[in-house]
Structure formats: structure tokens, C-alpha cells
Design an enzyme around this catalytic site. Structure first.
Site, PDB file in Angstrom:
ATOM      1  N   HIS A   1       0.865  -1.192   0.000  1.00 41.17           N
ATOM      2  CA  HIS A   1       0.000   0.000   0.000  1.00 41.17           C
ATOM      3  C   HIS A   1       0.898   1.237   0.000  1.00 41.17           C
ATOM      4  O   HIS A   1       2.129   1.106  -0.066  1.00 41.17           O
ATOM      5  CB  HIS A   1      -0.948  -0.026   1.212  1.00 41.17           C
ATOM      6  CG  HIS A   1      -0.253  -0.274   2.522  1.00 41.17           C
ATOM      7  ND1 HIS A   1       0.648   0.627   3.074  1.00 41.17           N
ATOM      8  CD2 HIS A   1      -0.282  -1.324   3.377  1.00 41.17           C
ATOM      9  CE1 HIS A   1       1.109   0.144   4.207  1.00 41.17           C
ATOM     10  NE2 HIS A   1       0.567  -1.054   4.423  1.00 41.17           N
ATOM     11  N   GLU A   2       0.279   2.401   0.109  1.00 44.29           N
ATOM     12  CA  GLU A   2       1.047   3.660   0.016  1.00 44.29           C
ATOM     13  C   GLU A   2       2.125   3.776   1.092  1.00 44.29           C
ATOM     14  O   GLU A   2       3.131   4.457   0.893  1.00 44.29           O
ATOM     15  CB  GLU A   2       0.102   4.871   0.128  1.00 44.29           C
ATOM     16  CG  GLU A   2      -0.483   5.329  -1.184  1.00 44.29           C
ATOM     17  CD  GLU A   2       0.574   5.740  -2.214  1.00 44.29           C
ATOM     18  OE1 GLU A   2       0.530   5.188  -3.329  1.00 44.29           O
ATOM     19  OE2 GLU A   2       1.439   6.585  -1.924  1.00 44.29           O
ATOM     20  N   GLY A   3       1.916   3.132   2.240  1.00 41.17           N
ATOM     21  CA  GLY A   3       2.953   3.161   3.283  1.00 41.17           C
ATOM     22  C   GLY A   3       4.235   2.517   2.773  1.00 41.17           C
ATOM     23  O   GLY A   3       5.325   3.087   2.862  1.00 41.17           O
ATOM     24  N   HIS A   4       4.082   1.305   2.206  1.00 41.08           N
ATOM     25  CA  HIS A   4       5.253   0.619   1.643  1.00 41.08           C
ATOM     26  C   HIS A   4       5.873   1.450   0.511  1.00 41.08           C
ATOM     27  O   HIS A   4       7.091   1.563   0.407  1.00 41.08           O
ATOM     28  CB  HIS A   4       4.847  -0.734   1.047  1.00 41.08           C
ATOM     29  CG  HIS A   4       4.256  -1.706   2.026  1.00 41.08           C
ATOM     30  ND1 HIS A   4       2.951  -2.099   1.980  1.00 41.08           N
ATOM     31  CD2 HIS A   4       4.807  -2.376   3.071  1.00 41.08           C
ATOM     32  CE1 HIS A   4       2.708  -2.978   2.927  1.00 41.08           C
ATOM     33  NE2 HIS A   4       3.816  -3.167   3.616  1.00 41.08           N
TER      34      HIS A   4
ATOM     35  N   GLN B   1       7.196 -15.119  12.709  1.00 43.95           N
ATOM     36  CA  GLN B   1       6.769 -13.961  13.509  1.00 43.95           C
ATOM     37  C   GLN B   1       5.268 -13.953  13.769  1.00 43.95           C
ATOM     38  O   GLN B   1       4.738 -13.008  14.335  1.00 43.95           O
ATOM     39  CB  GLN B   1       7.229 -12.648  12.863  1.00 43.95           C
ATOM     40  CG  GLN B   1       6.544 -12.276  11.569  1.00 43.95           C
ATOM     41  CD  GLN B   1       7.213 -11.085  10.898  1.00 43.95           C
ATOM     42  OE1 GLN B   1       8.334 -11.165  10.422  1.00 43.95           O
ATOM     43  NE2 GLN B   1       6.523  -9.950  10.887  1.00 43.95           N
TER      44      GLN B   1
ATOM     45  N   VAL C   1       2.503   6.554   7.257  1.00 40.35           N
ATOM     46  CA  VAL C   1       1.603   7.098   6.232  1.00 40.35           C
ATOM     47  C   VAL C   1       0.171   6.726   6.634  1.00 40.35           C
ATOM     48  O   VAL C   1      -0.094   5.576   7.009  1.00 40.35           O
ATOM     49  CB  VAL C   1       1.945   6.516   4.847  1.00 40.35           C
ATOM     50  CG1 VAL C   1       1.020   7.079   3.777  1.00 40.35           C
ATOM     51  CG2 VAL C   1       3.406   6.802   4.500  1.00 40.35           C
TER      52      VAL C   1
END
Ligand code: AMP
Length: 287
Positions: free
Chosen positions: A34-37, A61, A180
Site C-alpha cells: 500500500h502507500e505506506g510501503h 513472527q 503514512v
């Protein structure tokens, strides 16, 4: 963009990218981009000659009752997005490449990994530290980019890299990128897609109430009742459980009863409709 799925191909491709010591950025992800990545990718492109992204849904994890099987996997779409962002190489190993039969090593970072998500997700940060150490050794990047969205993860990785001498010679710099957010303030996350429409709307209460609590703490109001009010507001808005809502030292992540002059952070993990959301924000000293 090349896609490497085996270590041999990865090493050959990485060496082709740095014949003369070019800087190489690594952006580790679990995919479902997404935009964060993509913001991490853009920062990496601005900083380095070449960008390598990794996509690996790391089983170690995830806890036994967590969302490993349900975690979104969309390699074709992710690869197209990475290519558009100018990523040079995608490292997408399978589980058998990362953890071949006989794999017995575990990296455990004490202190900074023990509270917060470490308390509610036992073993989670061992899985993170071990896989990120492997990624650093496999790619040998000059710079590595991580989101502040996972603030404790960033602290664990910095401690691991320092203690295991990974920061020199190869990873010169571990760079944290600010979170973000969606238009309503919710931190972007691959897990937001699990939310129903109703829960997605209610989820925006999390950043809103965190900002409210921060304003009160910065104004000098007592921390404990402010955090209790934050928890009540989340439960009242439809969250089913608050794993933690903690004011912590931004470096050690040790809980703080009040602001103490050093940088501080408000960190929260809370569950809504079966999805666990995390967020964190800086807290300024009393004005
Ligand atoms: P993940 O795929 O969730 O493991 O995330 C991969 C990297 O992207 C991690 O360093 C995350 O902290 C970062 N990241 C995820 N969401 C965001 C966001 N909303 N803003 C900035 N970075 C993020």
C-alpha cells in the site's frame, strides 16, 4: 525489474547492481503493498543508487492463533507496483529457501522487545529479528528502510544490528520513515483490509483518541487517567480489547508515568472485529 526466488539468483543480481560500490537500499515487506510501503520505496530511491524490495510472509513472527494463513498474498500485483516505483530487484524467497530443513537458529533481542507487542505476541520479535538478520546478510544493503508504523520493530532491529555488528561494514544506515495515514488518520496497514465497513469507520477513533490523549498529556494532565480515558473511548467506539496504551521513552520504550524531558511516544495496540491494529505517535514535552 528482476525477481529472485533463490539465493544464487539473488546474489548474482545484487552483484550486478553494485560493480563499483553503488549504494543499495533494502525495503523488507510482507507484501500486500500500500502507500505506506511505496513511501518507503520512494525514500529509498531518493537516497540510494538502487532499491531492492523483499516480500516474505515470515511464518516465525506469527503466533499459533494469528493470521498467517489468512495474510494477503498478491505477488503479481505487488511486483507490478514495485516496478512502477523503479525498484531494481524483488527478493521473494519461499519458506523452504528462508528456513530449509534443519534450520535451528533464533535471534532474541532482550529489553526493547519485551513489553508492548512483545508481551501480547510472544516470540514475535524473535521471528522479526531472525528474518531481518538473514535479509541483511543475504542482500548486504548499504541502507535499510523501515516504517515508524512498527515503532517497536524498528527499535528491535536497530538494537540487533548494533549488537551483531551488522551496521558496519554493510548496513551503514537503518532509516525510519514516518507513518503514512489514510485521509481519516488511520495508519495504513495490510491488515486494514480485514475490517468490515462498520469496523473500518470505527477504526479511525484510534488515531483521533490518541491525538486527544497526547494533547492532554502535553498540557500537563496526569498520564494514567488520560490513558484510561483513551482505553474507555476505544472500547466505547467498538474496539473489543485494548492490548496496551502506553506512554514510553522513545528510545528504550520503557513505560513512563509522566514526561521526563527525553523524547516520548504514545503506543497503542487494540483489537476491532478480530483485527489487531497498532499505532504510535510522538509526544512533545510539556509546553
Ligand atoms: P509489513 O509488510 O507490514 O511487514 O511492512 C513492511 C514495512 O513497511 C515495515 O517497515 C513497516 O513498518 C512499513 N509500513 C507498513 N505500514 C506503514 C505505514 N502506514 N507507513 C509507513 N511505513 C509502513
Amino acid at each position: 525489474m528482476q525477481i529472485a526466488k533463490t539465493l544464487d539468483v539473488l546474489r548474482t543480481q545484487v552483484e550486478k547492481l553494485r560493480p563499483g560500490g553503488e549504494s543499495i537500499a533494502l525495503v523488507p515487506t510482507m507484501g500486500a503493498l500500500h502507500e505506506g510501503h511505496l513511501t518507503l520505496l520512494r525514500r529509498a530511491r531518493e537516497t540510494c543508487d538502487h532499491v531492492i524490495a523483499s516480500i516474505f510472509v515470515n511464518p516465525t513472527q506469527f503466533g499459533p492463533n494469528e493470521d498467517l494463513d489468512a495474510y494477503p498474498r498478491q505477488l503479481v500485483e505487488d511486483a507490478a507496483m514495485l516496478q512502477r516505483e523503479g525498484c531494481a530487484l524483488l527478493w521473494a524467497p519461499g519458506v523452504e529457501v528462508m528456513y530449509p530443513d534443519g534450520f535451528v537458529t533464533n535471534i532474541s533481542v532482550s529489553g526493547v522487545s519485551e513489553g508492548l507487542c512483545g508481551a501480547s505476541r510472544p516470540g514475535h520479535f524473535d521471528g522479526v529479528a531472525t528474518v531481518v538478520c538473514k535479509l541483511f546478510n543475504q542482500v548486504r544493503p548499504s541502507h535499510a528502510f523501515f516504517g515508524e508504523k512498527d515503532f517497536q520493530q524498528l527499535a528491535v532491529i536497530r538494537a540487533m544490528a548494533r549488537d551483531l555488528d551488522l551496521t558496519m561494514p554493510h548496513v551503514h544506515s537503518i532509516i525510519g520513515v514516518p507513518t503514512v495515514r489514510e485521509a481519516d488518520g488511520l495508519a495504513m496497514s495490510s491488515r486494514n483490509r480485514y475490517l468490515s465497513q462498520e469496523h473500518r469507520a470505527a477504526a479511525a477513533t484510534l488515531p483521533r483518541e490518541m491525538q486527544e490523549a497526547i494533547a492532554r498529556i502535553e498540557d500537563g494532565q496526569d498520564t494514567a487517567p488520560t490513558l484510561a480515558a483513551l482505553e474507555d473511548a476505544l472500547l466505547g467506539a467498538g474496539f473489543s480489547q485494548v492490548d496496551y496504551a502506553v506512554l514510553a521513552d522513545a528510545g528504550s520504550l520503557a513505560p513512563l508515568e509522566r514526561l521526563a524531558g527525553s523524547p516520548a511516544r504514545l503506543l497503542v495496540a487494540a483489537r476491532i472485529g478480530g483485527t489487531r491494529l497498532i499505532d504510535n505517535m510522538a509526544v512533545e514535552q510539556n509546553r
